[in-house]
Design a protein around this motif. Structure first.
Motif, PDB file in Angstrom:
ATOM      1  N   GLY A 126       0.784  -1.220   0.000  1.00  0.00           N
ATOM      2  CA  GLY A 126       0.000   0.000   0.000  1.00  0.00           C
ATOM      3  C   GLY A 126       0.821   1.278   0.000  1.00  0.00           C
ATOM      4  O   GLY A 126       0.269   2.369   0.022  1.00  0.00           O
ATOM      5  N   TRP A 127       2.139   1.172  -0.027  1.00  0.00           N
ATOM      6  CA  TRP A 127       2.975   2.368  -0.015  1.00  0.00           C
ATOM      7  C   TRP A 127       2.902   3.147  -1.312  1.00  0.00           C
ATOM      8  O   TRP A 127       3.090   4.352  -1.326  1.00  0.00           O
ATOM      9  CB  TRP A 127       4.425   2.026   0.294  1.00  0.00           C
ATOM     10  CG  TRP A 127       5.073   1.218  -0.794  1.00  0.00           C
ATOM     11  CD1 TRP A 127       5.096  -0.137  -0.880  1.00  0.00           C
ATOM     12  CD2 TRP A 127       5.725   1.714  -1.952  1.00  0.00           C
ATOM     13  NE1 TRP A 127       5.732  -0.529  -2.013  1.00  0.00           N
ATOM     14  CE2 TRP A 127       6.129   0.589  -2.710  1.00  0.00           C
ATOM     15  CE3 TRP A 127       6.005   2.971  -2.445  1.00  0.00           C
ATOM     16  CZ2 TRP A 127       6.799   0.700  -3.910  1.00  0.00           C
ATOM     17  CZ3 TRP A 127       6.683   3.088  -3.647  1.00  0.00           C
ATOM     18  CH2 TRP A 127       7.068   1.959  -4.367  1.00  0.00           C
ATOM     19  N   SER A 128       2.624   2.440  -2.413  1.00  0.00           N
ATOM     20  CA  SER A 128       2.665   3.111  -3.723  1.00  0.00           C
ATOM     21  C   SER A 128       1.564   4.164  -3.871  1.00  0.00           C
ATOM     22  O   SER A 128       1.719   5.121  -4.632  1.00  0.00           O
ATOM     23  CB  SER A 128       2.585   2.097  -4.859  1.00  0.00           C
ATOM     24  OG  SER A 128       1.354   1.413  -4.832  1.00  0.00           O
ATOM     25  N   ILE A 129       0.464   4.006  -3.145  1.00  0.00           N
ATOM     26  CA  ILE A 129      -0.609   5.000  -3.234  1.00  0.00           C
ATOM     27  C   ILE A 129      -0.110   6.359  -2.743  1.00  0.00           C
ATOM     28  O   ILE A 129      -0.470   7.400  -3.293  1.00  0.00           O
ATOM     29  CB  ILE A 129      -1.870   4.557  -2.464  1.00  0.00           C
ATOM     30  CG1 ILE A 129      -3.039   5.517  -2.716  1.00  0.00           C
ATOM     31  CG2 ILE A 129      -1.609   4.468  -0.979  1.00  0.00           C
ATOM     32  CD1 ILE A 129      -3.555   5.500  -4.114  1.00  0.00           C
ATOM     33  N   TYR A 130       0.762   6.349  -1.753  1.00  0.00           N
ATOM     34  CA  TYR A 130       1.304   7.606  -1.243  1.00  0.00           C
ATOM     35  C   TYR A 130       2.222   8.264  -2.264  1.00  0.00           C
ATOM     36  O   TYR A 130       2.233   9.487  -2.405  1.00  0.00           O
ATOM     37  CB  TYR A 130       2.026   7.376   0.088  1.00  0.00           C
ATOM     38  CG  TYR A 130       1.083   6.884   1.159  1.00  0.00           C
ATOM     39  CD1 TYR A 130       0.114   7.725   1.681  1.00  0.00           C
ATOM     40  CD2 TYR A 130       1.142   5.571   1.599  1.00  0.00           C
ATOM     41  CE1 TYR A 130      -0.772   7.287   2.642  1.00  0.00           C
ATOM     42  CE2 TYR A 130       0.255   5.110   2.565  1.00  0.00           C
ATOM     43  CZ  TYR A 130      -0.702   5.972   3.075  1.00  0.00           C
ATOM     44  OH  TYR A 130      -1.583   5.533   4.017  1.00  0.00           O
ATOM     45  N   LEU A 131       2.969   7.434  -2.980  1.00  0.00           N
ATOM     46  CA  LEU A 131       3.808   7.962  -4.050  1.00  0.00           C
ATOM     47  C   LEU A 131       2.946   8.607  -5.128  1.00  0.00           C
ATOM     48  O   LEU A 131       3.238   9.704  -5.601  1.00  0.00           O
ATOM     49  CB  LEU A 131       4.668   6.850  -4.646  1.00  0.00           C
ATOM     50  CG  LEU A 131       5.565   7.248  -5.806  1.00  0.00           C
ATOM     51  CD1 LEU A 131       6.608   8.255  -5.337  1.00  0.00           C
ATOM     52  CD2 LEU A 131       6.224   6.018  -6.399  1.00  0.00           C
ATOM     53  N   TRP A 132       1.848   7.943  -5.511  1.00  0.00           N
ATOM     54  CA  TRP A 132       0.942   8.512  -6.520  1.00  0.00           C
ATOM     55  C   TRP A 132       0.290   9.797  -6.022  1.00  0.00           C
ATOM     56  O   TRP A 132       0.092  10.744  -6.795  1.00  0.00           O
ATOM     57  CB  TRP A 132      -0.134   7.493  -6.903  1.00  0.00           C
ATOM     58  CG  TRP A 132       0.379   6.459  -7.833  1.00  0.00           C
ATOM     59  CD1 TRP A 132       0.616   5.141  -7.549  1.00  0.00           C
ATOM     60  CD2 TRP A 132       0.742   6.639  -9.199  1.00  0.00           C
ATOM     61  NE1 TRP A 132       1.108   4.503  -8.651  1.00  0.00           N
ATOM     62  CE2 TRP A 132       1.200   5.392  -9.687  1.00  0.00           C
ATOM     63  CE3 TRP A 132       0.755   7.727 -10.062  1.00  0.00           C
ATOM     64  CZ2 TRP A 132       1.639   5.217 -10.989  1.00  0.00           C
ATOM     65  CZ3 TRP A 132       1.185   7.547 -11.367  1.00  0.00           C
ATOM     66  CH2 TRP A 132       1.618   6.311 -11.819  1.00  0.00           C
ATOM     67  N   LEU A 133      -0.057   9.855  -4.753  1.00  0.00           N
ATOM     68  CA  LEU A 133      -0.636  11.079  -4.187  1.00  0.00           C
ATOM     69  C   LEU A 133       0.353  12.235  -4.235  1.00  0.00           C
ATOM     70  O   LEU A 133      -0.019  13.368  -4.568  1.00  0.00           O
ATOM     71  CB  LEU A 133      -1.096  10.841  -2.749  1.00  0.00           C
ATOM     72  CG  LEU A 133      -2.349   9.995  -2.578  1.00  0.00           C
ATOM     73  CD1 LEU A 133      -2.575   9.664  -1.111  1.00  0.00           C
ATOM     74  CD2 LEU A 133      -3.552  10.697  -3.166  1.00  0.00           C
ATOM     75  N   ILE A 134       1.608  11.954  -3.919  1.00  0.00           N
ATOM     76  CA  ILE A 134       2.628  13.007  -3.950  1.00  0.00           C
ATOM     77  C   ILE A 134       2.840  13.489  -5.381  1.00  0.00           C
ATOM     78  O   ILE A 134       2.875  14.700  -5.642  1.00  0.00           O
ATOM     79  CB  ILE A 134       3.935  12.505  -3.325  1.00  0.00           C
ATOM     80  CG1 ILE A 134       3.746  12.311  -1.820  1.00  0.00           C
ATOM     81  CG2 ILE A 134       5.085  13.456  -3.608  1.00  0.00           C
ATOM     82  CD1 ILE A 134       4.878  11.565  -1.143  1.00  0.00           C
ATOM     83  N   VAL A 135       2.964  12.561  -6.318  1.00  0.00           N
ATOM     84  CA  VAL A 135       3.160  12.934  -7.720  1.00  0.00           C
ATOM     85  C   VAL A 135       1.952  13.712  -8.238  1.00  0.00           C
ATOM     86  O   VAL A 135       2.095  14.731  -8.926  1.00  0.00           O
ATOM     87  CB  VAL A 135       3.438  11.687  -8.583  1.00  0.00           C
ATOM     88  CG1 VAL A 135       3.405  12.023 -10.066  1.00  0.00           C
ATOM     89  CG2 VAL A 135       4.777  11.069  -8.205  1.00  0.00           C
ATOM     90  N   GLY A 136       0.751  13.259  -7.899  1.00  0.00           N
ATOM     91  CA  GLY A 136      -0.465  13.973  -8.312  1.00  0.00           C
ATOM     92  C   GLY A 136      -0.514  15.383  -7.747  1.00  0.00           C
ATOM     93  O   GLY A 136      -0.888  16.330  -8.435  1.00  0.00           O
ATOM     94  N   GLY A 137      -0.124  15.521  -6.486  1.00  0.00           N
ATOM     95  CA  GLY A 137      -0.084  16.849  -5.874  1.00  0.00           C
ATOM     96  C   GLY A 137       0.912  17.764  -6.566  1.00  0.00           C
ATOM     97  O   GLY A 137       0.627  18.945  -6.808  1.00  0.00           O
ATOM     98  N   LEU A 138       2.070  17.224  -6.923  1.00  0.00           N
ATOM     99  CA  LEU A 138       3.073  18.027  -7.632  1.00  0.00           C
ATOM    100  C   LEU A 138       2.567  18.444  -9.013  1.00  0.00           C
ATOM    101  O   LEU A 138       2.809  19.577  -9.448  1.00  0.00           O
ATOM    102  CB  LEU A 138       4.384  17.250  -7.756  1.00  0.00           C
ATOM    103  CG  LEU A 138       5.138  17.023  -6.445  1.00  0.00           C
ATOM    104  CD1 LEU A 138       6.340  16.108  -6.672  1.00  0.00           C
ATOM    105  CD2 LEU A 138       5.558  18.333  -5.828  1.00  0.00           C
ATOM    106  N   ILE A 139       1.856  17.553  -9.684  1.00  0.00           N
ATOM    107  CA  ILE A 139       1.286  17.895 -10.990  1.00  0.00           C
ATOM    108  C   ILE A 139       0.256  19.008 -10.848  1.00  0.00           C
ATOM    109  O   ILE A 139       0.245  19.959 -11.634  1.00  0.00           O
ATOM    110  CB  ILE A 139       0.685  16.648 -11.666  1.00  0.00           C
ATOM    111  CG1 ILE A 139       1.804  15.695 -12.087  1.00  0.00           C
ATOM    112  CG2 ILE A 139      -0.180  17.041 -12.861  1.00  0.00           C
ATOM    113  CD1 ILE A 139       1.323  14.347 -12.574  1.00  0.00           C
ATOM    114  N   ILE A 140      -0.595  18.926  -9.854  1.00  0.00           N
ATOM    115  CA  ILE A 140      -1.607  19.965  -9.635  1.00  0.00           C
ATOM    116  C   ILE A 140      -0.943  21.305  -9.327  1.00  0.00           C
ATOM    117  O   ILE A 140      -1.349  22.349  -9.850  1.00  0.00           O
ATOM    118  CB  ILE A 140      -2.578  19.544  -8.510  1.00  0.00           C
ATOM    119  CG1 ILE A 140      -3.461  18.399  -9.012  1.00  0.00           C
ATOM    120  CG2 ILE A 140      -3.426  20.726  -8.042  1.00  0.00           C
ATOM    121  CD1 ILE A 140      -4.324  17.771  -7.945  1.00  0.00           C
ATOM    122  N   ILE A 141       0.086  21.291  -8.515  1.00  0.00           N
ATOM    123  CA  ILE A 141       0.803  22.534  -8.204  1.00  0.00           C
ATOM    124  C   ILE A 141       1.427  23.118  -9.460  1.00  0.00           C
ATOM    125  O   ILE A 141       1.360  24.333  -9.691  1.00  0.00           O
ATOM    126  CB  ILE A 141       1.862  22.282  -7.105  1.00  0.00           C
ATOM    127  CG1 ILE A 141       1.163  22.009  -5.770  1.00  0.00           C
ATOM    128  CG2 ILE A 141       2.830  23.448  -6.984  1.00  0.00           C
ATOM    129  CD1 ILE A 141       2.076  21.500  -4.686  1.00  0.00           C
TER     130      ILE A 141
END
Length: 92
Positions: free
Chosen positions: A11-26
């Motif tokens: 389940g760690w990969s979901i956090y990686l996707w959340l971080i990447v998604g947040g960076l894309i939104i920023i």
């Protein structure tokens, strides 16, 4: 590095996707802000491709609009160039 990733719990990969998604939104918010600040969202930009030789190809309203948009674009360019020159002088 591979051993480290395999040693992590499920389940760690979901956090990686959340971080990447947040960076894309920023990044998207930054570039939209940049575009608005630099007058990139102009719906009349299509009129800038026309010049005096296109007068007979256009209706009188379209031609008048193209000249108006062209004049506004020239004023905007002069304003931006003056601002850039002023910033350059202040930096020196």
């Amino acid at each position: 590095m591979e051993n480290y990733l395999q040693s992590l719990d499920d389940g760690w990969s979901i956090y990686l996707w959340l971080i990447v998604g947040g960076l894309i939104i920023i990044a998207v918010i930054y570039w939209i802000r940049w575009g608005m600040k630099n007058e990139q969202f102009d719906e009349d930009i299509k009129y800038l491709v026309f010049d005096e030789d296109d007068k007979e190809k256009m209706s009188p309203q379209e031609y008048a609009k193209s000249r108006e948009v062209n004049a506004a674009q020239i004023q905007s360019r002069e304003r931006v160039l003056k601002r850039q020159e002023k910033e350059k002088q202040q930096a020196q």
